[in-house]
Design an enzyme around this catalytic site. Structure first.
Site, mmCIF file in Angstrom:
data_model
loop_
_atom_site.group_PDB
_atom_site.id
_atom_site.type_symbol
_atom_site.label_atom_id
_atom_site.label_comp_id
_atom_site.label_asym_id
_atom_site.label_seq_id
_atom_site.Cartn_x
_atom_site.Cartn_y
_atom_site.Cartn_z
ATOM 1 C CG HIS A 154 -1.823 1.243 1.268
ATOM 2 N ND1 HIS A 154 -2.045 1.788 2.517
ATOM 3 C CD2 HIS A 154 -2.886 1.648 0.457
ATOM 4 C CE1 HIS A 154 -3.126 2.718 2.398
ATOM 5 N NE2 HIS A 154 -3.369 2.656 1.066
ATOM 6 C CG HIS B 287 -2.966 9.733 0.647
ATOM 7 N ND1 HIS B 287 -4.024 10.307 1.409
ATOM 8 C CD2 HIS B 287 -4.044 8.503 0.454
ATOM 9 C CE1 HIS B 287 -4.930 9.851 2.018
ATOM 10 N NE2 HIS B 287 -4.761 8.439 1.329
#
Ligand code: G3P
Ligand code: MG
Length: 254
Positions: A10, A52
């Site tokens: 991830h 992100h």
């Protein structure tokens, strides 16, 4: 059918390195990962970067929004010090360079299209076009297992990606699947659903599979939970704990 790896690192290297950086990718490689999830959004100049948050401050040493800066400016910023002083030279990766490196190492990519609010269509279109160009050879030969999977929480971004690169597979990201999850997924021609494992139940997993979608879960950080999810029919998952859950233990699905 899920034709991809079962386990993905991830944000590049999970929580063992600064997220969405080259250092993360290297860490993932060290732990044997050949599949990765990362987040992509547009900089001011329309160039996609691997990041992100829509604002600087948490992982990038700076202030304001990502769209206040050109991609090359972001690339020169410090995206590693928040994690540790040894990482202060990590910049914000340019998407095309990051993806090219993944490709050169044979790392399969789940590219999460993470548009800043208001930039959904533009981000979906740009990222899909670039990914399609990079994998034109794989798409031409029908080698879809090698091509990246585009995912997003934004249906608008996924629809734009579909128009820009119809040959690339897409996945709907949903924290908690709404009652009309199937209609939403079909509306964007999704091949898979990517769900938050904390809200998944065996019946929903079975329904997703029975409807013909691949089923991916985020973010699974214990081997016991990973085993439980796989026993429910989950095809694949990403993890932050690349040190606890290794790809060797979770072979490619059959
Ligand atoms: O793509 C799975 C997961 O990354 C979605 O949530 O916030 O970690 O990007 P987030
Ligand atoms: Mg993500």
């Amino acid at each position: 059918m899920w034709r991809y790896p079962r386990i993905l690192a991830h944000r590049g290297g999970g929580t063992l390195a600064p997220e969405n950086t080259y250092a993360g990718l290297r860490r993932g490689l060290e732990f044997g990962f050949r599949a990765v999830e990362f987040d992509v959004m547009l900089a001011r100049d329309g160039v996609p970067v691997v990041l992100h948050d829509p604002c600087l401050g948490r992982t990038v040493n700076g202030t304001g929004h990502v769209f206040d800066y050109d991609a090359r400016e972001l690339a020169r910023m410090d995206a590693g010090s928040w994690f540790g002083a040894a990482y202060r030279d990590e910049g914000v990766p340019l998407f095309t360079e990051f993806a090219a490196l993944c490709r050169s190492y044979g790392i399969w990519m789940n590219i999460e299209i993470k548009p800043a609010p208001g930039f959904e269509r533009e981000t979906g279109t740009t990222v899909a076009r670039l990914a399609q160009a990079m994998f034109a050879d794989a798409l031409a030969t029908g080698d879809l297992a090698r091509a990246p999977l585009l995912s997003s929480f934004s249906l608008t971004a996924l629809q734009a990606a579909r128009l820009a690169a119809p040959g690339l597979p897409r996945a709907c990201l949903m924290r908690q699947a709404p009652p009309d999850w199937e209609a939403q997924a079909r509306a964007v021609g999704a091949a898979a659903l990517h769900l938050d494992h904390r809200f998944l139940e065996p019946a929903l997993a079975a329904a997703v599979r029975a409807a013909g979608f691949g089923l991916f879960c985020y973010t699974v950080n214990t081997p016991a939970r990973a085993r439980e999810l796989l026993s429910w029919g989950v095809d694949a998952f990403c993890t932050d704990r690349i040190d606890l859950i290794g790809p060797a233990d979770w072979p490619v699905s059959s």
